[in-house]
Motif scaffolding. Structure first.
Motif, PDB file in Angstrom:
ATOM      1  N   UNK A 124      54.554 -34.689   2.007  1.00 27.51           N
ATOM      2  CA  UNK A 124      53.179 -33.689   1.676  1.00 27.51           C
ATOM      3  C   UNK A 124      51.761 -34.720   1.118  1.00 27.51           C
ATOM      4  N   UNK A 125      51.647 -35.885   1.797  1.00 25.78           N
ATOM      5  CA  UNK A 125      50.694 -36.599   2.086  1.00 25.78           C
ATOM      6  C   UNK A 125      49.662 -35.900   2.466  1.00 25.78           C
ATOM      7  N   UNK A 126      48.788 -35.835   1.609  1.00 28.41           N
ATOM      8  CA  UNK A 126      47.034 -35.094   2.393  1.00 28.41           C
ATOM      9  C   UNK A 126      46.048 -36.341   1.853  1.00 28.41           C
ATOM     10  N   UNK A 127      45.065 -36.180   3.102  1.00 27.47           N
ATOM     11  CA  UNK A 127      44.388 -37.243   2.502  1.00 27.47           C
ATOM     12  C   UNK A 127      42.694 -36.664   2.052  1.00 27.47           C
ATOM     13  N   UNK A 128      42.585 -35.391   1.887  1.00 33.97           N
ATOM     14  CA  UNK A 128      41.611 -34.337   1.095  1.00 33.97           C
ATOM     15  C   UNK A 128      42.088 -33.072   0.811  1.00 33.97           C
ATOM     16  N   UNK A 129      41.357 -32.266   0.491  1.00 37.66           N
ATOM     17  CA  UNK A 129      41.616 -30.353   0.421  1.00 37.66           C
ATOM     18  C   UNK A 129      40.674 -29.847   0.978  1.00 37.66           C
ATOM     19  N   UNK A 130      40.630 -29.100   2.042  1.00 38.80           N
ATOM     20  CA  UNK A 130      39.368 -28.381   2.564  1.00 38.80           C
ATOM     21  C   UNK A 130      38.775 -27.689   0.793  1.00 38.80           C
ATOM     22  N   UNK A 131      37.125 -27.666   0.506  1.00 34.90           N
ATOM     23  CA  UNK A 131      36.489 -26.581   0.411  1.00 34.90           C
ATOM     24  C   UNK A 131      37.017 -25.202  -0.482  1.00 34.90           C
ATOM     25  N   UNK A 132      37.684 -24.711   0.324  1.00 35.68           N
ATOM     26  CA  UNK A 132      38.714 -23.203   1.376  1.00 35.68           C
ATOM     27  C   UNK A 132      39.693 -22.986   0.345  1.00 35.68           C
ATOM     28  N   UNK A 133      40.267 -24.224   0.553  1.00 37.63           N
ATOM     29  CA  UNK A 133      41.371 -24.010  -0.118  1.00 37.63           C
ATOM     30  C   UNK A 133      41.386 -24.220  -1.797  1.00 37.63           C
ATOM     31  N   UNK A 134      40.482 -25.018  -2.228  1.00 36.47           N
ATOM     32  CA  UNK A 134      39.754 -25.306  -3.710  1.00 36.47           C
ATOM     33  C   UNK A 134      39.328 -24.240  -4.104  1.00 36.47           C
ATOM     34  N   UNK A 135      38.848 -23.697  -3.414  1.00 34.97           N
ATOM     35  CA  UNK A 135      38.058 -22.049  -3.653  1.00 34.97           C
ATOM     36  C   UNK A 135      38.792 -21.045  -4.283  1.00 34.97           C
ATOM     37  N   UNK A 136      39.857 -21.147  -3.377  1.00 35.24           N
ATOM     38  CA  UNK A 136      40.665 -19.901  -3.233  1.00 35.24           C
ATOM     39  C   UNK A 136      41.411 -20.177  -4.219  1.00 35.24           C
ATOM     40  N   UNK A 137      42.326 -22.048  -4.785  1.00 29.26           N
ATOM     41  CA  UNK A 137      42.795 -21.961  -6.129  1.00 29.26           C
ATOM     42  C   UNK A 137      42.148 -21.784  -7.065  1.00 29.26           C
ATOM     43  N   UNK A 138      40.553 -22.363  -7.649  1.00 29.34           N
ATOM     44  CA  UNK A 138      40.347 -21.892  -8.869  1.00 29.34           C
ATOM     45  C   UNK A 138      39.433 -21.026  -8.303  1.00 29.34           C
ATOM     46  N   UNK A 139      40.000 -19.370  -7.836  1.00 29.99           N
ATOM     47  CA  UNK A 139      39.249 -18.193  -8.352  1.00 29.99           C
ATOM     48  C   UNK A 139      39.388 -17.426  -9.192  1.00 29.99           C
ATOM     49  N   UNK A 140      40.774 -17.755  -9.613  1.00 26.79           N
ATOM     50  CA  UNK A 140      41.355 -17.423 -11.171  1.00 26.79           C
ATOM     51  C   UNK A 140      41.464 -17.470 -12.061  1.00 26.79           C
ATOM     52  N   UNK A 141      40.963 -19.186 -12.056  1.00 24.60           N
ATOM     53  CA  UNK A 141      41.023 -20.079 -12.798  1.00 24.60           C
ATOM     54  C   UNK A 141      40.663 -19.126 -14.172  1.00 24.60           C
ATOM     55  N   UNK A 142      40.830 -19.519 -15.591  1.00 23.62           N
ATOM     56  CA  UNK A 142      39.817 -18.940 -16.916  1.00 23.62           C
ATOM     57  C   UNK A 142      38.825 -19.338 -16.353  1.00 23.62           C
ATOM     58  N   UNK A 143      36.962 -19.265 -17.036  1.00 22.92           N
ATOM     59  CA  UNK A 143      35.977 -19.360 -17.861  1.00 22.92           C
ATOM     60  C   UNK A 143      36.223 -20.903 -18.858  1.00 22.92           C
ATOM     61  N   UNK A 144      35.453 -21.753 -18.802  1.00 19.36           N
ATOM     62  CA  UNK A 144      35.928 -22.177 -19.611  1.00 19.36           C
ATOM     63  C   UNK A 144      35.006 -22.144 -20.741  1.00 19.36           C
ATOM     64  N   UNK A 145      35.302 -22.461 -21.693  1.00 14.14           N
ATOM     65  CA  UNK A 145      34.593 -21.571 -23.419  1.00 14.14           C
ATOM     66  C   UNK A 145      34.338 -22.894 -23.993  1.00 14.14           C
ATOM     67  N   UNK A 146      32.678 -23.843 -23.071  1.00 13.63           N
ATOM     68  CA  UNK A 146      31.740 -24.855 -23.943  1.00 13.63           C
ATOM     69  C   UNK A 146      31.476 -24.713 -24.951  1.00 13.63           C
ATOM     70  N   UNK A 147      31.232 -23.786 -26.126  1.00 14.22           N
ATOM     71  CA  UNK A 147      31.306 -24.307 -27.523  1.00 14.22           C
ATOM     72  C   UNK A 147      32.653 -24.491 -28.092  1.00 14.22           C
ATOM     73  N   UNK A 148      33.549 -23.468 -27.428  1.00 14.60           N
ATOM     74  CA  UNK A 148      34.873 -24.112 -28.227  1.00 14.60           C
ATOM     75  C   UNK A 148      35.336 -25.594 -27.837  1.00 14.60           C
TER      76      UNK A 148
END
Length: 88
Positions: free
Chosen positions: A43-67
């Protein structure tokens, strides 16, 4: 799959590992007996395509910087923290 001796592996390690990285598998022998297998990671890869990162982070919770700031202050203390008016 290729078979090489321990001595040959020691003498040609860079070339052997370059071939392994390219997909080749080697069996290593000592005194005529196979003792090890050297193969590429599956499973070794040298890089992750931008599209894949965007797809994986799309549903990530928003950061609460004050917290996050409050938790950091609680953990580290806020006495020595550099504030907006302390910066030059």
């Amino acid at each position: 799959m290729k078979t090489i001796t321990q001595r040959e592996l020691a003498a040609r390690s860079k070339a052997v590992l370059d071939e392994v990285e390219a997909g080749e598998t080697y069996h290593i022998t000592r005194n005529g007996t196979e003792i090890a297998e050297v193969r590429p990671l599956t499973t070794r890869r040298r890089f992750v395509p931008v599209e894949e990162l965007q797809r994986k982070w799309r549903n990530a919770p928003a950061a609460d910087y004050a917290k996050m700031r409050a938790e950091a202050d609680e953990f580290y203390g806020d006495e020595d923290r550099v504030g907006e008016d302390d910066r030059d």
